[in-house]
Scaffold this motif. Structure first.
Motif, short mmCIF file in Angstrom:
data_model
loop_
_atom_site.label_atom_id
_atom_site.label_comp_id
_atom_site.label_asym_id
_atom_site.label_seq_id
_atom_site.Cartn_x
_atom_site.Cartn_y
_atom_site.Cartn_z
N LEU A 342 31.97 25.28 -28.50
CA LEU A 342 31.44 26.52 -29.07
C LEU A 342 31.51 27.63 -28.02
N THR A 343 32.18 28.72 -28.39
CA THR A 343 32.19 29.91 -27.53
C THR A 343 31.36 30.98 -28.21
N VAL A 344 30.37 31.49 -27.49
CA VAL A 344 29.49 32.53 -28.01
C VAL A 344 29.67 33.78 -27.16
N GLU A 345 29.89 34.90 -27.84
CA GLU A 345 30.08 36.17 -27.16
C GLU A 345 28.92 37.11 -27.50
N PRO A 346 27.85 37.12 -26.69
CA PRO A 346 26.76 38.06 -26.94
C PRO A 346 27.20 39.48 -26.59
N LEU A 347 26.65 40.45 -27.28
CA LEU A 347 26.99 41.84 -26.99
C LEU A 347 26.13 42.44 -25.90
N THR A 348 25.02 41.79 -25.59
CA THR A 348 24.16 42.18 -24.47
C THR A 348 23.73 40.90 -23.75
N PRO A 349 23.37 40.98 -22.49
CA PRO A 349 22.95 39.77 -21.77
C PRO A 349 21.75 39.11 -22.44
N ALA A 373 28.25 19.14 -29.29
CA ALA A 373 28.66 20.52 -29.07
C ALA A 373 28.44 20.93 -27.62
N GLU A 374 29.41 21.65 -27.10
CA GLU A 374 29.36 22.15 -25.72
C GLU A 374 29.49 23.67 -25.76
N LEU A 375 28.58 24.37 -25.09
CA LEU A 375 28.53 25.83 -25.16
C LEU A 375 29.23 26.49 -23.98
N THR A 376 30.01 27.53 -24.31
CA THR A 376 30.57 28.44 -23.32
C THR A 376 30.17 29.85 -23.70
N ILE A 377 29.60 30.60 -22.76
CA ILE A 377 29.35 32.01 -22.97
C ILE A 377 30.57 32.79 -22.50
N GLY A 378 31.22 33.48 -23.41
CA GLY A 378 32.44 34.19 -23.03
C GLY A 378 33.02 34.95 -24.21
#
Length: 386
Positions: A342-349, A373-378
């Protein structure tokens, strides 16, 4: 004059609660959740499974599959806007009665492609007859329709993704909306269609006006305050007709002020949760919350509109929801049999609290999809779903 003023935070909090996104599940049963959402969009079936099960605190996608093909408490068919939905079987009479009463808009096809009203009636009758006691693939159904109507129905003139479809398929969604067709279980990798009467003995569409009233009530309870135009966009109806529909229900509706504009709720349904909207949620493609909640500018504020909408259309990106508003996008990808990236792209920190909540949401996605599930912030590099 408006009887009450609602702020965005008040409306957001009550929509989250009524959509099963406020922390406490509305139900554990997929059919009950689908009823609360006014259906789950199922063009991408795995997304519909996530939509329903992310609103529970346990269970996997098999609960949705069992509801569809074993318990028959869910029906996969054509719903609002002519798109594929999972609808509660118990409510199918209401849905088909209401959708059959919605005026048909102008055809998007060229005159030499369109069906005449008489041809449309023939095709719908042929579909109903062919599926009465059968589960047919689209090719088998096509053969049956052409045999019952004439070669004109099979002319390859309808624009499709790759090539042309036969003429009759331009009204296939209407057969579902009218209660003549629903999806059957897959035959290997092939989709099948059947009659809802085979799974629901005694099924018949409800009276149109009564069904429309019931559906407006369901929609406004879940997603109000809303305008007639909001409802028209959601169901796929002419705006003038919807305005007249709301006017005819004046005794059951109440006008309020919502963020500076007039909107409607069910008469007397003026309560809102005391707490502010809160929580971190991952919503999949075409989730009902993102599609039905309006105004768009408040649900997709600032950069969210640029990043998470395709034009002005919601649903084409899975979204990160923080405190009731869209705050990013995400994407999932299988890696092997059980690993889900899972890649999650937040719009703010993200704050530390939000990151912990996101980790929990990611774990739940893995459970539902029966993997890890494995998370990547990007950055999410995948474009919108068509």
């Amino acid at each position: 004059m408006p009887s009450r003023t609602f702020t965005w935070n008040e409306v957001s909090a009550r929509r989250l609660e009524r959509s099963g996104l406020a922390g406490k599940p509305l139900a554990q049963d997929p059919a009950e959740i689908a009823a609360a959402l006014c259906g789950a969009h199922a063009q991408v079936l795995s997304a519909a499974e996530l939509s329903l099960m992310l609103r529970t605190d346990h269970g996997t996608r098999t609960a949705v599959q069992d509801a569809l093909w074993t318990d028959r408490s869910l029906v996969k068919t054509y719903g609002p806007r002519g798109t594929v939905h999972l609808l509660p079987a118990a409510e199918l009479p209401m849905w088909t009665g209401a959708l059959a009463a919605v005026p048909v808009g102008s055809s998007p096809f060229a005159p030499d492609v369109q069906l005449t009203p008489g041809q449309t009636e023939q095709v719908l009758a042929a579909i109903e007859d062919a599926l009465a006691d059968a589960e047919l693939t689209v090719d088998e159904l096509s053969e049956a329709v052409v045999a019952a109507t004439g070669s004109w129905a099979g002319d390859l003139v309808m624009p499709a993704f790759q090539g042309k479809w036969p003429r009759w398929r331009q009204v296939m969604h209407r057969a579902g909306q009218y209660g003549a067709l629903c999806f059957g279980p897959n035959r290997g990798r092939k989709v099948t269609y059947t009659s809802p009467r085979r799974a629901l003995p005694g099924f018949r569409p409800a009276d149109g006006p009564a069904a429309l009233t019931a559906l407006v009530r369901r929609y406004l309870y879940a997603y109000g305050p809303a305008t007639p135009q909001d409802f028209a966009t959601w169901i796929g109806a002419p705006s003038g007709w919807t305005a007249r529909l709301f006017a005819s229900l004046a005794g059951e509706l109440e006008q309020v002020d919502f963020a500076g504009s007039p909107a409607w709720i069910l008469a007397g349904d003026t309560e809102a949760p005391a707490a502010e909207p809160s929580g971190v949620r991952l919503l999949p493609y075409f989730d009902a919350y993102g599609i039905a909640c309006r105004p768009r500018d408040l649900l997709f504020p600032g950069r969210a509109a640029q990043r998470a909408l395709a034009g002005r259309q919601a649903g084409n990106f899975p979204v990160l929801l923080i405190d009731g508003t869209v705050a990013g996008v995400w994407h999932q990808r299988r890696s092997g049999r059980r690993m889900i990236q899972l890649t999650v792209e937040p719009l703010t920190p993200l704050t530390a609290r939000q990151r912990r909540a996101l980790d929990d949401r990611v774990q739940r996605v893995g459970e539902i999809l029966q993997g890890t599930a494995e998370l990547t912030i990007g950055t999410v590099s995948v474009g919108p779903h068509a």
